[in-house]
Write an enzyme that holds these catalytic residues in place. Structure first.
Site, PDB file in Angstrom:
ATOM      1  N   ASP A 126       0.836  -1.197   0.000  1.00 40.19           N
ATOM      2  CA  ASP A 126       0.000   0.000   0.000  1.00 40.19           C
ATOM      3  C   ASP A 126       0.875   1.253   0.000  1.00 40.19           C
ATOM      4  O   ASP A 126       1.733   1.392   0.871  1.00 40.19           O
ATOM      5  CB  ASP A 126      -0.850  -0.052   1.274  1.00 40.19           C
ATOM      6  CG  ASP A 126      -2.156   0.682   1.183  1.00 40.19           C
ATOM      7  OD1 ASP A 126      -2.449   1.253   0.131  1.00 40.19           O
ATOM      8  OD2 ASP A 126      -2.902   0.663   2.181  1.00 40.19           O
ATOM      9  N   ASP A 186     -10.289   4.050  -1.294  1.00 40.25           N
ATOM     10  CA  ASP A 186     -10.864   2.975  -0.485  1.00 40.25           C
ATOM     11  C   ASP A 186     -12.384   2.925  -0.576  1.00 40.25           C
ATOM     12  O   ASP A 186     -13.072   3.949  -0.620  1.00 40.25           O
ATOM     13  CB  ASP A 186     -10.471   3.155   0.982  1.00 40.25           C
ATOM     14  CG  ASP A 186      -9.024   2.795   1.239  1.00 40.25           C
ATOM     15  OD1 ASP A 186      -8.329   2.374   0.290  1.00 40.25           O
ATOM     16  OD2 ASP A 186      -8.576   2.939   2.390  1.00 40.25           O
TER      17      ASP A 186
END
Length: 507
Positions: A126, A186
């Site tokens: 990430d 997200d």
């Protein structure tokens, strides 16, 4: 396919929780349906590396250690996934929610060896930083790609370039760098948050970004619209079913994010839908391509390895509506077809019409068999070179070949901006047939603003990349039924100002 800890538990994870989830995956039957990867997300680590610079599990949260956890998962026929970042701090550390700075920056080879020694099968990597250009990201993600390969252990490599950063996920085909790459910010358990590509993203918002990227998907390399929200509330059962069905059609990773220990029957029905799982996991590895989208009624089609085609009739509107397409439009020819409803398992026959009454935010999926493939689906890109290429390279397009048959109607072209990341943008042009009879091929002309240059284009064949640009239909979408539509998409460098003079003509 599998489960990830973040959506429900965030940083609140420990060894006992992960083992309980693994036990439930087995006892519920999910493992035997393909849900095998158990991914431990952020906050699993000791805030400090050991004296040799090695990563360690948090001793209070994972007292048995990470290798022991991997052994536990493997003994149950599951696979072990873990989280890390290519910069100095993980997302939780960046926002001050967890102590330390234990990212892999400067430790790529060492961490890859550690993951392999623990028996890791899947790495979620990430970005978690506002810094770096897309070229920097490509080079940095490639360091871990190479480090994982050097271990000799097969480890699925999943990256997210969008976190705390400009949304670079949809700007390129990341298949030269990773197996799986996130397309958006997200996800959250809402249908529509109103975001284009910002935090947080609802299901509809993610679909809008990911559908146009279908040409990037191929075996071993897939767009990732994020972990699923099925079973977490915030949406109706119809919306949850659409969520799962659309992820299946987009050849997306099916990574559950709910608390598996307390699933209700509705959640289990969705996650265990074997018809949709088979469509998602089909060996061709193709993502569904868009057949039409009028803003309310959206049709997607996914070619399958045995010659069948899965078709999704997706209602984006606020009321029940009938959505229709044809066997010809989805790439099949002939006069007799069998359709299996993925939700009800009911089987019906058709001479070519495909139609259903679909509730608001609902998705009906048919697996259509019979006839023969009448036109080629987009060919997966060849296996990319292991050397990263920071530049945005246009994907090759097939030569236009209008599908014969039908009489031309009058077409119009409507432009819509999908994304704008400052240095570039993503656009979509809908080609609509305003007549009552089919179009037999179409051509769109448009003029890009100064400084704009197309970097990739899908569902069409373009002549020119800047200034005056002409786009002809691809081999598979030249026929547009009366009152129907299709669309092509593109990414371009430069400002996000709309093209001018967008017009459509047909033979």
């Amino acid at each position: 396919m599998g489960w990830n800890s973040w959506n429900t538990f965030g940083c609140n994870i420990n060894e006992t929780l992960i083992k309980q989830m693994a036990d439930t995956i087995v006892s519920s039957g999910l493992r035997d349906l393909g849900y095998k990867y158990v991914v431990v997300d952020d906050c699993w680590f000791n805030p400090n590396r050991d004296s040799s610079g090695n990563l360690q599990g948090n001793p209070s949260r994972f007292p048995s250690g990470m290798k022991a956890l991997g052994d536990y998962l493997h003994a149950k026929g599951l696979k072990f996934g873990i989280y890390q970042v290519p910069v100095d701090k993980t997302c939780a550390q960046y926002f001050g929610g967890y102590p330390g700075a234990t990212g892999s920056q400067g430790h790529e080879a060492q961490d890859a060896r550690q993951f392999a020694a623990w028996g890791v099968d899947y790495l979620k990597y990430d970005w978690c930083s506002p810094n770096g250009s897309i070229d920097d990201q490509v080079r940095t993600f490639a360091k871990m790609r190479d480090a994982l390969a050097a271990t000799g252990r097969p480890i699925v490599y999943s990256i997210n370039s969008n976190s705390i950063h400009a949304k670079t996920g949809p700007q390129r085909d990341w298949g030269d760098v990773a197996n799986i790459w996130r397309t958006t910010e997200d996800i959250t358990n809402k249908w529509d948050t109103g975001q284009t590509n910002g935090y947080p993203m609802g299901i509809q918002n993610i679909v809008n970004v990911t559908v146009p990227l279908a040409s990037y998907a191929r075996p071993g390399a897939f767009n990732d619209p994020d972990m699923m929200e099925v079973g977490r509330g915030g949406m109706t059962d119809t919306e949850m079913r659409s969520h799962f069905a659309l992820w299946a059609m987009m050849a997306s990773p099916l990574i559950a994010g709910n608390d598996l220990r307390g699933m209700d029957s509705a959640t289990q029905t969705i996650l265990k839908n074997q018809n949709l799982i088979a469509i998602n996991q089909d060996s061709l590895g193709l993502q569904a391509r868009q057949i039409s989208n009028d803003g309310t009624r959206r049709v997607l089609a996914k070619k399958l390895s045995n010659g069948d085609v899965a078709v999704a009739l997706f209602n984006q509107g606020g009321g029940t509506t009938t959505i229709s397409t044809t066997a010809s439009a989805i790439g099949l020819s002939g006069g007799s077809f069998t359709m299996r409803d993925a939700w009800t398992n009911a089987v019906s026959t058709s001479t070519g019409a495909i139609s259903a009454s679909v509730p608001s935010h609902g998705t009906v999926v048919y697996r259509v068999s019979g006839g023969a493939t009448s036109s080629p689906s987009p060919t997966p890109s060849p296996t990319p070179s292991p050397t990263p290429s920071p530049s945005l390279t246009p994907s090759p397009s097939p030569s236009p070949s209008p599908t014969p048959g039908g009489q031309p109607g009058a077409c119009t072209a409507t432009y819509k901006q999908i994304n704008d990341w400052g240095s570039g943008f993503q656009g979509e042009v809908t080609v609509s047939n305003n007549g009552s009879t089919s179009l037999n091929g179409w051509t769109v002309t448009m003029t890009l603003a100064g400084g704009q240059s197309i970097t990739s284009l899908w569902n069409g064949v373009n002549t020119g990349t800047s200034g005056a640009v002409t786009v002809k239909n691809a081999p598979y979408n030249g026929t547009v039924a009366g009152a129907g539509s299709t669309a092509f998409g593109f990414t371009a460098n430069g400002s996000g100002s709309a093209p001018t003079g967008v017009t459509c003509t047909s033979p």
